[in-house]
Design a protein around this motif. Structure first.
Motif, PDB file in Angstrom:
ATOM      1  N   GLN A 243      -8.087   2.219   4.016  1.00  0.00           N
ATOM      2  CA  GLN A 243      -8.483   0.893   3.486  1.00  0.00           C
ATOM      3  C   GLN A 243      -9.915   0.558   3.651  1.00  0.00           C
TER       4      GLN A 243
ATOM      5  N   TYR B 108     -10.334  -4.906   0.346  1.00  0.00           N
ATOM      6  CA  TYR B 108     -10.713  -4.846   1.790  1.00  0.00           C
ATOM      7  C   TYR B 108     -12.238  -4.893   2.158  1.00  0.00           C
TER       8      TYR B 108
ATOM      9  N   ASN C 264     -10.577   1.166  -0.203  1.00  0.00           N
ATOM     10  CA  ASN C 264     -10.036  -0.265  -0.751  1.00  0.00           C
ATOM     11  C   ASN C 264     -10.960  -1.122  -1.182  1.00  0.00           C
TER      12      ASN C 264
ATOM     13  N   VAL D 111       0.741  -1.214  -0.039  1.00  0.00           N
ATOM     14  CA  VAL D 111       0.096  -0.181   0.012  1.00  0.00           C
ATOM     15  C   VAL D 111       0.892   1.314   0.015  1.00  0.00           C
TER      16      VAL D 111
END
Length: 291
Positions: free
Chosen positions: A156, A163, A160, A146
């Motif tokens: 995240q 995730y 993301n 990352v």
């Protein structure tokens, strides 16, 4: 006379969620034009004048006492974290923001490396992940891959997609908890430019974050349970605890996870520990500090 819009917005949001019947206020069957309690009703419950309470909702808290704030907190039925947040909004603390990248003492990394069958990591004051062990990368996110300026759990959780998929149906709870924690942090350090920049970026880039931020949920992060849909080992249920690091002002806390003994999650963690054993500490934490 200084005004704090955050104070007014927080009070309005907490008043709107409180139903009259929950507060013992009779409604007499009439249709109410506003959600929750009226300002007059809240002022009466708190034992303050309506004009005084209106000033607070306008963000003016000059001279307000701790006793009055506690009375309003009781009338609004605030929990412990919300009551602390109310006091901080009325009397903002003045703390020196953390300067420069966080510094990690070698013994802390050695401690993380010694925890081989459960995720463990250390975060700074901006949800930034400063150091982590092998199972953190295996269970949650390969943080070494990352970009350093996005190596925060806030990034995240909200930006993301991989995730988010791993969090599955637990994502709404995790997202709400993260935003509520950032609200709590904003009360601790209202003038911190790095914290303001992080929140601003998330509000601009994530509509879900912006919507949650406007709800004014407030809570510290102390303990809880992580639920992960892992692509290799399936569902993981991992209770976690947080430990503060008072001797390390650059750092916030150590996060420790542990599966229930004998559970499927414990067996799955052991399998992940075996498959991630080849990763070295240097590979995991290279360039960990966020500028």
């Amino acid at each position: 006379m200084a005004r704090n819009p955050e104070l007014g917005e927080f009070l309005k949001s907490r008043r709107a969620r409180l139903h009259p019947e929950d507060a013992g206020v009779p409604s007499y069957g009439t249709r109410r034009r506003v959600p929750g309690l009226r300002r007059e009703e809240l002022a009466q419950l708190a034992g303050v004048s309506v004009a005084y309470y209106i000033r607070l909702e306008q963000g003016t808290a000059d001279g307000v006492s701790a006793e009055v704030l506690d009375a309003i907190a009781r009338a609004l039925r605030l929990d412990g974290d919300e009551q602390v947040h109310l006091h901080r909004l009325a009397h903002p603390p003045r703390r020196t923001p953390v300067q420069g990248p966080p510094r990690l003492r070698a013994p802390l990394q050695h401690l993380l490396d010694s925890i081989t069958h459960a995720p463990a990591y250390i975060v700074g004051h901006y949800t930034n992940v400063v150091a982590w062990n092998r199972l953190t990368a295996a269970v949650f996110v390969d943080l070494a891959a990352v970009p350093p300026d996005e190596r925060t759990w806030s990034h995240q959780i909200h930006m993301n997609d991989d995730y988010k998929a791993r969090l599955g149906d637990n994502w709404p709870d995790v997202a709400r908890r993260n935003v509520a924690h950032l609200r709590f942090r904003s009360g601790q350090d209202p003038d911190d430019p790095r914290l303001r920049a992080l929140i601003g970026t998330l509000r601009d880039r994530s509509p879900e974050f912006a919507a949650l931020w406007s709800a004014h949920h407030v809570t510290d992060l102390t303990h809880g349970e992580a639920r992960i849909d892992h692509p290799q080992v399936g569902r993981l249920v991992l209770p976690f605890e947080t430990l503060h690091l008072p001797g390390d002002p650059d750092l916030s806390r150590l996060m420790l996870y542990a599966a229930e003994p004998g559970s499927a999650s414990e067996k799955a963690l052991r399998r992940l520990a075996e498959t991630s054993a080849h990763l070295s500490s240097a590979e995991l934490t290279a360039s960990a500090a966020i500028p």
